[in-house]
Motif scaffolding. Structure first.
Motif, PDB file in Angstrom:
ATOM      1  N   LEU A  62       0.829  -1.206   0.000  1.00  0.00           N
ATOM      2  CA  LEU A  62       0.000   0.000   0.000  1.00  0.00           C
ATOM      3  C   LEU A  62       0.868   1.262   0.000  1.00  0.00           C
ATOM      4  O   LEU A  62       0.585   2.219  -0.724  1.00  0.00           O
ATOM      5  CB  LEU A  62      -0.940   0.005   1.202  1.00  0.00           C
ATOM      6  CG  LEU A  62      -2.117  -0.963   1.118  1.00  0.00           C
ATOM      7  CD1 LEU A  62      -2.806  -1.100   2.471  1.00  0.00           C
ATOM      8  CD2 LEU A  62      -3.109  -0.527   0.057  1.00  0.00           C
ATOM      9  N   SER A  63       1.931   1.244   0.760  1.00  0.00           N
ATOM     10  CA  SER A  63       2.846   2.386   0.802  1.00  0.00           C
ATOM     11  C   SER A  63       3.502   2.600  -0.563  1.00  0.00           C
ATOM     12  O   SER A  63       3.607   3.737  -1.041  1.00  0.00           O
ATOM     13  CB  SER A  63       3.907   2.152   1.877  1.00  0.00           C
ATOM     14  OG  SER A  63       4.830   3.197   1.911  1.00  0.00           O
ATOM     15  N   LEU A  64       3.907   1.508  -1.195  1.00  0.00           N
ATOM     16  CA  LEU A  64       4.518   1.596  -2.525  1.00  0.00           C
ATOM     17  C   LEU A  64       3.540   2.213  -3.523  1.00  0.00           C
ATOM     18  O   LEU A  64       3.914   3.107  -4.291  1.00  0.00           O
ATOM     19  CB  LEU A  64       4.957   0.209  -2.986  1.00  0.00           C
ATOM     20  CG  LEU A  64       5.734   0.131  -4.284  1.00  0.00           C
ATOM     21  CD1 LEU A  64       6.619  -1.100  -4.286  1.00  0.00           C
ATOM     22  CD2 LEU A  64       4.851   0.122  -5.498  1.00  0.00           C
ATOM     23  N   ILE A  65       2.317   1.750  -3.513  1.00  0.00           N
ATOM     24  CA  ILE A  65       1.309   2.274  -4.443  1.00  0.00           C
ATOM     25  C   ILE A  65       1.101   3.775  -4.210  1.00  0.00           C
ATOM     26  O   ILE A  65       1.025   4.557  -5.156  1.00  0.00           O
ATOM     27  CB  ILE A  65      -0.033   1.511  -4.308  1.00  0.00           C
ATOM     28  CG1 ILE A  65       0.138   0.050  -4.729  1.00  0.00           C
ATOM     29  CG2 ILE A  65      -1.138   2.183  -5.116  1.00  0.00           C
ATOM     30  CD1 ILE A  65       0.569  -0.163  -6.155  1.00  0.00           C
ATOM     31  N   LYS A  66       1.034   4.184  -2.950  1.00  0.00           N
ATOM     32  CA  LYS A  66       0.853   5.608  -2.645  1.00  0.00           C
ATOM     33  C   LYS A  66       2.045   6.431  -3.134  1.00  0.00           C
ATOM     34  O   LYS A  66       1.868   7.499  -3.726  1.00  0.00           O
ATOM     35  CB  LYS A  66       0.646   5.804  -1.154  1.00  0.00           C
ATOM     36  CG  LYS A  66      -0.708   5.323  -0.670  1.00  0.00           C
ATOM     37  CD  LYS A  66      -0.835   5.438   0.833  1.00  0.00           C
ATOM     38  CE  LYS A  66      -2.155   4.880   1.312  1.00  0.00           C
ATOM     39  NZ  LYS A  66      -2.275   4.930   2.776  1.00  0.00           N
ATOM     40  N   ASP A  67       3.262   5.935  -2.896  1.00  0.00           N
ATOM     41  CA  ASP A  67       4.451   6.659  -3.353  1.00  0.00           C
ATOM     42  C   ASP A  67       4.541   6.680  -4.878  1.00  0.00           C
ATOM     43  O   ASP A  67       4.981   7.672  -5.456  1.00  0.00           O
ATOM     44  CB  ASP A  67       5.727   6.047  -2.752  1.00  0.00           C
ATOM     45  CG  ASP A  67       5.935   6.455  -1.302  1.00  0.00           C
ATOM     46  OD1 ASP A  67       5.385   7.490  -0.876  1.00  0.00           O
ATOM     47  OD2 ASP A  67       6.656   5.725  -0.586  1.00  0.00           O
ATOM     48  N   ARG A 129      11.675  -1.053  -0.226  1.00  0.00           N
ATOM     49  CA  ARG A 129      12.033  -0.876   1.185  1.00  0.00           C
ATOM     50  C   ARG A 129      13.391  -0.185   1.324  1.00  0.00           C
ATOM     51  O   ARG A 129      13.558   0.699   2.159  1.00  0.00           O
ATOM     52  CB  ARG A 129      12.080  -2.228   1.900  1.00  0.00           C
ATOM     53  CG  ARG A 129      10.774  -2.698   2.419  1.00  0.00           C
ATOM     54  CD  ARG A 129      10.975  -3.892   3.366  1.00  0.00           C
ATOM     55  NE  ARG A 129       9.881  -4.783   3.245  1.00  0.00           N
ATOM     56  CZ  ARG A 129       9.771  -5.799   2.398  1.00  0.00           C
ATOM     57  NH1 ARG A 129      10.722  -6.064   1.560  1.00  0.00           N
ATOM     58  NH2 ARG A 129       8.703  -6.550   2.383  1.00  0.00           N
ATOM     59  N   ASN A 130      14.348  -0.596   0.497  1.00  0.00           N
ATOM     60  CA  ASN A 130      15.675   0.027   0.527  1.00  0.00           C
ATOM     61  C   ASN A 130      15.586   1.507   0.173  1.00  0.00           C
ATOM     62  O   ASN A 130      16.224   2.345   0.808  1.00  0.00           O
ATOM     63  CB  ASN A 130      16.640  -0.694  -0.418  1.00  0.00           C
ATOM     64  CG  ASN A 130      16.975  -2.097   0.055  1.00  0.00           C
ATOM     65  OD1 ASN A 130      16.838  -2.414   1.234  1.00  0.00           O
ATOM     66  ND2 ASN A 130      17.395  -2.934  -0.858  1.00  0.00           N
ATOM     67  N   TRP A 131      14.801   1.838  -0.837  1.00  0.00           N
ATOM     68  CA  TRP A 131      14.604   3.228  -1.243  1.00  0.00           C
ATOM     69  C   TRP A 131      13.942   4.014  -0.108  1.00  0.00           C
ATOM     70  O   TRP A 131      14.358   5.118   0.220  1.00  0.00           O
ATOM     71  CB  TRP A 131      13.744   3.294  -2.505  1.00  0.00           C
ATOM     72  CG  TRP A 131      13.354   4.693  -2.873  1.00  0.00           C
ATOM     73  CD1 TRP A 131      14.081   5.582  -3.590  1.00  0.00           C
ATOM     74  CD2 TRP A 131      12.124   5.365  -2.518  1.00  0.00           C
ATOM     75  NE1 TRP A 131      13.385   6.778  -3.725  1.00  0.00           N
ATOM     76  CE2 TRP A 131      12.184   6.662  -3.066  1.00  0.00           C
ATOM     77  CE3 TRP A 131      10.999   4.994  -1.793  1.00  0.00           C
ATOM     78  CZ2 TRP A 131      11.160   7.590  -2.911  1.00  0.00           C
ATOM     79  CZ3 TRP A 131       9.968   5.901  -1.638  1.00  0.00           C
ATOM     80  CH2 TRP A 131      10.068   7.195  -2.204  1.00  0.00           C
ATOM     81  N   LYS A 132      12.912   3.408   0.496  1.00  0.00           N
ATOM     82  CA  LYS A 132      12.170   4.081   1.570  1.00  0.00           C
ATOM     83  C   LYS A 132      13.083   4.338   2.765  1.00  0.00           C
ATOM     84  O   LYS A 132      13.049   5.417   3.357  1.00  0.00           O
ATOM     85  CB  LYS A 132      10.966   3.228   1.965  1.00  0.00           C
ATOM     86  CG  LYS A 132       9.954   3.906   2.836  1.00  0.00           C
ATOM     87  CD  LYS A 132       9.133   4.867   2.023  1.00  0.00           C
ATOM     88  CE  LYS A 132       7.925   5.324   2.814  1.00  0.00           C
ATOM     89  NZ  LYS A 132       7.208   6.379   2.138  1.00  0.00           N
TER      90      LYS A 132
END
Length: 138
Positions: A62-67, A129-132
């Motif tokens: 969900l976080s990936l989709i939002k970003d 995750r690494n990018w975040k």
């Protein structure tokens, strides 16, 4: 996106070619729907015991989709984005292969689709995750 009913393969498992073909039909409106319905999706993942082991990954998806939608993170292949959106929308849909109102088996197909999507996108989730993590540190 219309919600799809899965065909069963001859061995009785979900037909992965069918999943892949339908994931290719994801539209920008479907991505937007995931964002608008993210609290519902998260709630469904949290409320069902079959999803407990997927909860962390679901939150990352969900976080990936939002970003991605905000154009903060665009380093994701289209196949991975569509697999994630398809899986999250499938989980949201109460009337799929095994309707969610059927005790015990109602969520088995949801968990199977979610697990299949995780298998497809595990490297992409790790890259995200690494990018975040780097974004948080910067």
């Amino acid at each position: 996106m219309k919600f799809f009913r899965f065909k069963k393969s001859k061995k009785g498992s979900i037909d992965t070619d069918y999943v892949s073909a339908n994931a290719e039909k994801i539209t920008p409106e479907d991505v937007e729907k995931v964002i608008k319905q993210s609290s519902k999706i998260k709630s469904k993942l949290e409320s069902n015991s079959r999803f407990k082991k997927f909860l962390g990954e679901g939150k990352v998806m969900l976080s990936l989709i939002k970003d991605y939608w905000k154009k903060d993170y665009t380093e994701i292949p289209w196949y991975a984005l569509t697999a994630i959106v398809f899986a999250l929308l499938y989980v949201l849909n109460p009337l799929d292969l095994s309707p969610d109102y059927i005790p015990v088996i109602g969520y088995i197909d949801d968990a199977t689709v979610f697990s299949f999507a995780l298998t497809l996108v595990s490297k992409d989730l790790t890259a995200y995750r690494n990018w975040k993590d780097k974004e948080i540190l910067d």
